[in-house]
Design an enzyme around this catalytic site. Sequence first.
Site, PDB file in Angstrom:
ATOM      1  N   HIS A 203       0.374  -1.533   0.387  1.00 20.34           N
ATOM      2  CA  HIS A 203       0.183   0.366  -0.364  1.00 20.34           C
ATOM      3  C   HIS A 203       0.945   1.530  -0.030  1.00 20.34           C
ATOM      4  O   HIS A 203       0.169   1.854  -0.476  1.00 20.34           O
ATOM      5  CB  HIS A 203      -1.535   0.051   1.236  1.00 20.34           C
ATOM      6  CG  HIS A 203      -0.519  -0.117   1.975  1.00 20.34           C
ATOM      7  ND1 HIS A 203       0.017  -0.845   3.137  1.00 20.34           N
ATOM      8  CD2 HIS A 203      -0.392   1.593   3.186  1.00 20.34           C
ATOM      9  CE1 HIS A 203       0.504  -0.078   4.037  1.00 20.34           C
ATOM     10  NE2 HIS A 203       0.614   1.063   4.431  1.00 20.34           N
TER      11      HIS A 203
HETATM   12  C1  UD1 Z   1      -2.558   5.934   5.451  1.00 20.27           C
HETATM   13  C2  UD1 Z   1      -1.136   6.043   6.346  1.00 20.27           C
HETATM   14  C3  UD1 Z   1       0.339   5.752   5.762  1.00 20.27           C
HETATM   15  C4  UD1 Z   1      -0.301   3.964   6.499  1.00 20.27           C
HETATM   16  C5  UD1 Z   1      -2.356   3.149   6.147  1.00 20.27           C
HETATM   17  C6  UD1 Z   1      -2.546   2.395   6.491  1.00 20.27           C
HETATM   18  C7  UD1 Z   1      -1.251   8.950   5.530  1.00 20.27           C
HETATM   19  C8  UD1 Z   1      -0.539  10.015   4.824  1.00 20.27           C
HETATM   20  N1  UD1 Z   1      -0.898   8.020   5.081  1.00 20.27           N
HETATM   21  O1  UD1 Z   1      -2.007   5.020   3.921  1.00 20.27           O
HETATM   22  O2  UD1 Z   1       0.977   5.435   6.243  1.00 20.27           O
HETATM   23  O3  UD1 Z   1       0.483   2.908   6.665  1.00 20.27           O
HETATM   24  O4  UD1 Z   1      -2.788   4.112   5.927  1.00 20.27           O
HETATM   25  O5  UD1 Z   1      -3.194   1.065   5.753  1.00 20.27           O
HETATM   26  O6  UD1 Z   1      -1.778   9.767   6.690  1.00 20.27           O
HETATM   27  N2  UD1 Z   1      -9.220   4.727   0.835  1.00 20.27           N
HETATM   28  C9  UD1 Z   1     -10.598   3.711   0.461  1.00 20.27           C
HETATM   29  N3  UD1 Z   1     -11.513   3.524   1.328  1.00 20.27           N
HETATM   30  C10 UD1 Z   1     -10.754   3.802   2.511  1.00 20.27           C
HETATM   31  C11 UD1 Z   1      -9.132   4.060   3.085  1.00 20.27           C
HETATM   32  C12 UD1 Z   1      -8.818   5.112   2.133  1.00 20.27           C
HETATM   33  O7  UD1 Z   1     -10.802   3.588  -0.251  1.00 20.27           O
HETATM   34  O8  UD1 Z   1     -11.344   3.535   3.968  1.00 20.27           O
HETATM   35  C13 UD1 Z   1      -8.504   4.883  -0.480  1.00 20.27           C
HETATM   36  C14 UD1 Z   1      -9.123   6.083  -1.123  1.00 20.27           C
HETATM   37  O9  UD1 Z   1      -8.853   6.120  -2.697  1.00 20.27           O
HETATM   38  C15 UD1 Z   1      -7.877   6.936  -0.923  1.00 20.27           C
HETATM   39  C16 UD1 Z   1      -6.470   6.348  -0.661  1.00 20.27           C
HETATM   40  O10 UD1 Z   1      -6.749   5.121  -0.352  1.00 20.27           O
HETATM   41  O11 UD1 Z   1      -7.376   8.151  -1.396  1.00 20.27           O
HETATM   42  C17 UD1 Z   1      -5.340   6.120  -0.246  1.00 20.27           C
HETATM   43  O12 UD1 Z   1      -5.742   6.211   1.318  1.00 20.27           O
HETATM   44  P1  UD1 Z   1      -4.982   7.212   2.629  1.00 20.27           P
HETATM   45  O13 UD1 Z   1      -5.602   6.998   3.934  1.00 20.27           O
HETATM   46  O14 UD1 Z   1      -4.795   8.328   2.297  1.00 20.27           O
HETATM   47  O15 UD1 Z   1      -3.889   6.665   2.387  1.00 20.27           O
HETATM   48  P2  UD1 Z   1      -3.261   4.978   2.728  1.00 20.27           P
HETATM   49  O16 UD1 Z   1      -2.782   4.408   1.930  1.00 20.27           O
HETATM   50  O17 UD1 Z   1      -4.354   4.406   3.246  1.00 20.27           O
HETATM   51  N1  UDP Z   2      -3.563  -5.655   8.440  1.00 25.82           N
HETATM   52  C1  UDP Z   2      -5.109  -6.536   8.615  1.00 25.82           C
HETATM   53  N2  UDP Z   2      -5.879  -6.514   7.422  1.00 25.82           N
HETATM   54  C2  UDP Z   2      -5.425  -6.565   6.204  1.00 25.82           C
HETATM   55  C3  UDP Z   2      -4.595  -5.989   6.310  1.00 25.82           C
HETATM   56  C4  UDP Z   2      -2.957  -5.823   7.773  1.00 25.82           C
HETATM   57  O1  UDP Z   2      -5.748  -6.677   9.507  1.00 25.82           O
HETATM   58  O2  UDP Z   2      -6.069  -7.045   5.005  1.00 25.82           O
HETATM   59  C5  UDP Z   2      -2.756  -5.446   9.406  1.00 25.82           C
HETATM   60  C6  UDP Z   2      -2.070  -5.967   9.974  1.00 25.82           C
HETATM   61  O3  UDP Z   2      -1.881  -6.735  10.707  1.00 25.82           O
HETATM   62  C7  UDP Z   2      -1.065  -4.146  11.078  1.00 25.82           C
HETATM   63  C8  UDP Z   2      -2.056  -3.378  10.232  1.00 25.82           C
HETATM   64  O4  UDP Z   2      -3.222  -4.212   9.544  1.00 25.82           O
HETATM   65  O5  UDP Z   2      -1.566  -5.306  11.853  1.00 25.82           O
HETATM   66  C9  UDP Z   2      -0.972  -2.975   9.225  1.00 25.82           C
HETATM   67  O6  UDP Z   2      -1.286  -1.435   9.091  1.00 25.82           O
HETATM   68  P1  UDP Z   2      -1.067  -1.620   7.253  1.00 25.82           P
HETATM   69  O7  UDP Z   2      -0.208  -2.532   6.605  1.00 25.82           O
HETATM   70  O8  UDP Z   2      -2.333  -0.636   6.660  1.00 25.82           O
HETATM   71  O9  UDP Z   2      -0.501   0.029   7.714  1.00 25.82           O
HETATM   72  P2  UDP Z   2       0.869   0.030   8.203  1.00 25.82           P
HETATM   73  O10 UDP Z   2       1.517  -0.869   9.547  1.00 25.82           O
HETATM   74  O11 UDP Z   2       2.181   0.346   7.201  1.00 25.82           O
HETATM   75  O12 UDP Z   2       1.183   2.017   8.551  1.00 25.82           O
END
Ligand code: UD1
Ligand code: UDP
Length: 356
Positions: A203
């Site tokens: 991601h």
């Molecule tokens: C965010 C965090 C990242 C973290 C990740 C965990 C920031 C800058 N990034 O990244 O540090 O590792 O969460 O998963 O805060 N979207 C959906 N549904 C949702 C959420 C997101 O469709 O419920 C899609 C949207 O298109 C959105 C994109 O995912 O624009 C990115 O979501 P966003 O929360 O901005 O960043 P993440 O990549 O999820």
């Molecule tokens: N995770 C989850 N379901 C998924 C992918 C990740 O429950 O399909 C959990 C994972 O086990 C960990 C956390 O989400 O506890 C990590 O989140 P993510 O990878 O989104 O973000 P990051 O840790 O990189 O910020």
Amino acid sequence: MKIVSIVGARPQFIKCAPVSREFRREHQEVLVHTGQHYDPEMSDVFFGELEIPKPDYHLGTGSGSHGKQTGECLLKIEEVLLKEMPDLVLVYGDTNSTLAGGLAAAKLHVPVAHVEAGLRSFDRTMPEEVNRVLVDHLSDLLFCPTRTAVDNLRTEGITKGVFLTGDVMVDALEYNRGIARERSMILERYSLISGRYLVLTIHRPSNTDNRKHMENIIQAIGECGLPTLFPVHPRTKKYLISSGLWERMPGNIITCEPLGYLDMLAAMGSAGKILTDSGGVQKEAYLLSVPCITLRENTEWVETVEAGWNVLVGADRKKIEAMVKDFLPPGEHPDLFRRGASGRIAELIGEYGNGV
Ligand code: UD1
Ligand code: UDP
């Protein structure tokens, strides 16, 4: 003592579950969900499975550019803080919700406590790096998961209010691994045989926003031929569909919606290897003693690499293929992440409130 805790994204729900449980034994917590993540499988599922109290405020921020998302969170968190007037604001990790929470509090002269302080990738192109550096510099209490994190803060001149507490994700994992073993049917659902499949998560923008990287990763895994469970983050799914890569997914890659925590723990725990660019997943792979192939050039969890259980391969197709085939961690598996961080953090916040 009254605190406001700010969460908004998937890993923060998991981190806040054990801390909230400990903190609420003696103190009052007002829980704020910024709404950064909002799909049921990115948010609600964790509140249900981890028995996290219902948020007192749901700010409904949603997706957007960094400025829009952070700015909206900032504005709405400020309103909550002015209304609640807490003794302290607690923020987790390194997302835009973390930065907004820390900034809103600091500007109102409300003390800030940061869980997962001191982590550094030393890569300022990562939005998380910017967020965590800024939040550490405005925090009053800094709860570090590792010695490396404490050292990173010292290098930046931060020594006051710094505590080596251990990692709250260890507490979440230990509390839930038995429950996951009992309840999860994930292996049966996808006909996976213990030890003979891979788990993949992607991601990070460095991968999802780069066609070559995504192609390399997917082709390398396709080439290895092992069944690979791939719970797809919504950001990644969007990219895969718009780029046409979704339709050309190799047959051994089993895509599914993002998993709940229990299914994810069960899937990771029985995997032969894990491939990921996630921070949390790298650490969980280590805790579950599963070899981890990290699809990044750097990591905040350097201890796992030094211990020989995690290898950094970026998005290099040849390296991924080689590591899927040959990566073999050593026999030793040192205890890198201290347990009980959640209790320690609750205690330290309580002491801070009492002026100890
Ligand atoms: C965010 C965090 C990242 C973290 C990740 C965990 C920031 C800058 N990034 O990244 O540090 O590792 O969460 O998963 O805060 N979207 C959906 N549904 C949702 C959420 C997101 O469709 O419920 C899609 C949207 O298109 C959105 C994109 O995912 O624009 C990115 O979501 P966003 O929360 O901005 O960043 P993440 O990549 O999820
Ligand atoms: N995770 C989850 N379901 C998924 C992918 C990740 O429950 O399909 C959990 C994972 O086990 C960990 C956390 O989400 O506890 C990590 O989140 P993510 O990878 O989104 O973000 P990051 O840790 O990189 O910020």
